[in-house]
Scaffold this active site. Structure first.
Site, mmCIF file in Angstrom:
data_model
loop_
_atom_site.group_PDB
_atom_site.id
_atom_site.type_symbol
_atom_site.label_atom_id
_atom_site.label_comp_id
_atom_site.label_asym_id
_atom_site.label_seq_id
_atom_site.Cartn_x
_atom_site.Cartn_y
_atom_site.Cartn_z
ATOM 1 N N GLU A 40 0.822 -1.144 -0.101
ATOM 2 C CA GLU A 40 0.095 -0.012 0.088
ATOM 3 C C GLU A 40 0.904 1.113 0.129
ATOM 4 O O GLU A 40 1.665 1.321 0.756
ATOM 5 C CB GLU A 40 -1.118 0.199 1.324
ATOM 6 C CG GLU A 40 -1.804 1.194 1.396
ATOM 7 C CD GLU A 40 -2.674 1.307 2.336
ATOM 8 O OE1 GLU A 40 -2.801 0.462 3.219
ATOM 9 O OE2 GLU A 40 -3.499 2.206 2.534
ATOM 10 N N ARG A 268 5.694 -12.836 9.593
ATOM 11 C CA ARG A 268 6.360 -11.492 9.144
ATOM 12 C C ARG A 268 7.746 -11.495 9.904
ATOM 13 O O ARG A 268 8.043 -12.110 10.884
ATOM 14 C CB ARG A 268 5.441 -10.334 9.606
ATOM 15 C CG ARG A 268 5.147 -10.241 11.001
ATOM 16 C CD ARG A 268 3.744 -9.144 10.890
ATOM 17 N NE ARG A 268 4.227 -7.944 10.748
ATOM 18 C CZ ARG A 268 3.413 -6.964 9.701
ATOM 19 N NH1 ARG A 268 2.742 -7.580 9.154
ATOM 20 N NH2 ARG A 268 4.372 -5.768 9.801
ATOM 21 N N LYS A 278 4.657 0.673 9.108
ATOM 22 C CA LYS A 278 4.787 1.727 8.422
ATOM 23 C C LYS A 278 4.160 3.037 9.311
ATOM 24 O O LYS A 278 4.516 4.025 9.234
ATOM 25 C CB LYS A 278 3.872 1.725 6.833
ATOM 26 C CG LYS A 278 4.954 1.397 5.992
ATOM 27 C CD LYS A 278 4.311 1.303 4.555
ATOM 28 C CE LYS A 278 3.316 0.186 4.720
ATOM 29 N NZ LYS A 278 2.509 -0.042 3.152
#
Ligand code: ATP
Ligand code: MG
Length: 560
Positions: A40, A268, A278
């Site tokens: 994104e 992850r 982020k």
């Protein structure tokens, strides 16, 4: 490779995803694979994304497949083309090439709208007019089933008309949304009539003001994958439950892709002393705790690049940590060791004196100088040599001189010999001090004919120290870095300010470095002999005002 690293045979990496692909190819489910990396564009990429990039692009490379870069841009309020550009740059810098043009989920807004209408026509989606709070309340909890919305049983015609109105901007934000009609009692909360379209009066960086309704991630992602012919859609474990919704959507629309994609989840990357979110990294930028997304202390790809990490070392790190479903936290030393190993092989050597003190070689004439040769790399002869200018006045590091010391100290001591790297053997005779006892100048004598030779009596000198010519060296600023956080797991902290390491940047002004470093390129990381790896700062370094960033120290500082 350092001398004590054993040479291992290169083995093809394997992991559960590769096993799935091997099986799919064996069973002729697909003739070739296509993966995608779907960020994104709401921030810069970080080291966690590097893992995902290496995985997706690495699979495509190893299986002769293709990998798409797709911007998952369904939330215009947080996205920006600055992030789009930085993401492209980071993926390329890591050494990967996406197939064709970069893709955008927003490329598919028309098609997505059409599939939403299809769901409505099948009685599988409805316009809900509960408020966001009510929707949350009706959704239930992990232990309590949800309740049906009073708007759930609207007719197909009514839903079509209302959805059209939503699209035409006739509803206010938050007063209506489109929901898939699945099962309010499902044990998977994501299946309890998930919202698939919401109203947002917000310009979009790609589609401008064309839309005031935007599709949600779960609806968009699977359809985008199918439209692009993705075979293996790989994401992180938090999307495990959403796989039900991924499959549900694809099963209920008329998109008959020959390669119906499947989602697979892996754990992850969490890295000690680093944030890999982020949103949190953006907070550090916005609050000016760091000097931008590419601050060399940031675990962003741009930060690591500015710090002097090589793409090869990051790829190697991602390969070593592997791909599993186990949650884990990787030690910082694992990343730094990959950087050291690669740089040891490729970094040109140079000399830089970070804390200079002047040395006067009293038996070397002031009007004399000579050029000595130094190899740019200890083992790679291709790297060539450079000239060092030896002059009567030189600089050495303050830490390399003591008036008195025991035998453990193999540097310069009054009355003792030491070798200047690639140059003469010198002996310290006396020194000057200021009122506070700080040494201001060291007076030495050099022993002629000792470049590349032992002392005339055949004795070897153990200590070797680095130096630069006072006449030729240039001044440089050097940024020394430590971890940005004082605790290994900063992600768990509620208040960043309390765990930020205020000493994470130490600026050294007035370091003395070899003159050719004025022309150092930020993309080349040097080994400053005996000090560590450093690269020119891509933002501030100029010929006139050289600035270097510490990439990594020579030895692991995380070891107790
Ligand atoms: P963040 O929480 O930092 O915003 P994200 O998952 O929301 O991360 P995306 O831009 O959606 O960020 O991520 C793009 C891809 O990178 C996704 O497939 C995601 O699963 C993967 N990814 C993100 N963070 C990590 C991580 N720490 N380790 C491995 N893969 C990651
Ligand atoms: Mg995300």
């Amino acid at each position: 490779m350092s001398e004590d690293t054993p040479v291992v045979e290169e083995v093809k990496p394997t992991n559960f995803i590769r096993q799935i692909i091997d099986r799919d190819l064996e069973e002729h489910k697909f003739t070739s694979i296509r993966t995608r990396f779907p960020p994104e564009p709401n921030g810069y990429l970080h080291v966690g994304h590097a893992k995902s990039i290496c995985l997706n692009f690495g699979l495509a490379r190893d299986y002769n497949g293709k990998c798409n870069l797709r911007f998952d841009d369904t939330n215009p309020s947080k996205e920006d083309t600055e992030y789009v550009d930085s993401i492209k740059q980071d993926v390329e810098w890591l050494g990967f090439k996406w197939d064709g043009e970069p893709k955008y989920s927003s490329n598919y807004f028309d098609k997505l709208y059409g599939y939403a209408v299809e769901l409505i026509n099948q009685g599988l989606a409805y316009v809900d007019e509960l408020s966001p709070d009510e929707i949350r309340e009706y959704r239930g909890t992990l232990t309590q089933p949800g309740r049906n919305s009073p708007y759930r049983d609207r007719s197909v015609e009514e839903n079509l008309a209302l959805f059209e109105k939503m699209k035409n901007g006739e509803f206010k934000e938050g007063t209506a949304c489109l929901r898939a009609k699945i099962d309010m009692a499902s044990s998977f909360i994501c299946m309890r009539d998930p919202v698939i379209y919401r109203i947002k009066f917000q310009s979009h960086h790609q589609t401008g003001d064309r839309w005031c309704i935007y599709p949600m991630y779960d609806f968009t992602h699977c359809i985008s994958d199918a439209l692009e012919g993705i075979t293996h859609s790989i994401c992180t474990l938090e999307f495990q439950d959403n796989r039900r919704l991924y499959d549900w959507v694809l099963e209920h629309i008329s998109l008959n892709s020959p390669t119906r994609p499947h989602q697979y989840e892996f754990s992850r990357l969490n890295l000690e002393y680093c944030l890999t979110s982020k949103r949190k990294l953006k907070y550090l930028v916005d609050e000016k705790i760091v000097d931008g997304w590419d601050d060399p202390r940031m675990p962003t790809i741009s930060g690591m690049r500015r710090r002097g990490f090589t793409p090869a070392s990051i790829r190697e790190f991602c390969s070593r940590i592997g791909v599993t479903k186990q949650e884990n936290v990787v030690q910082m030393s694992a990343l730094e060791n990959c950087v050291r190993e690669d740089l040891n092989n490729v970094a040109p050597r140079a000399m830089a004196v970070l804390d200079p003190v002047k040395v006067v070689i009293e038996n070397y004439p002031a009007d004399q100088e000579e050029v000595q040769k130094a190899p740019n790399h200890p083992t790679d002869q291709q790297a060539g040599e450079r000239d060092l200018h030896f002059t009567r006045e030189i600089y050495i590091d303050r830490a390399d001189f003591r008036e008195e010391a025991n035998k453990q100290y193999k540097r310069l001591v009054l009355g003792k010999y030491v070798r200047l790297r690639y140059s003469y053997i010198i002996r310290a005779e006396r020194c000057d001090k200021d009122q506070d006892g700080n040494i201001t100048c060291i007076y030495c004598t050099y022993v002629p004919d000792t470049v590349g030779q032992d002392l005339p009596d055949g004795k070897k000198v153990k200590g070797v120290i680095h130096w630069v010519s006072a006449k030729y060296a240039i001044d440089a600023r050097v940024n020394m870095y430590e971890c940005l956080f004082k605790v290994p797991n900063p992600g768990a902290a509620e208040d960043f300010m309390s765990i930020v390491n205020r000493d994470s940047l130490k600026v050294i002004d007035g370091a003395k470095v070899e003159p050719h470093l004025a022309d150092a390129s930020p993309s080349v990381t040097y080994q400053f002999e005996r000090e560590g790896y450093f690269c020119a700062d891509c933002r501030h370094h100029t010929r006139e005002n050289p600035v270097f960033n510490l990439t990594v120290t020579l030895r692991d500082s995380f070891q107790a």
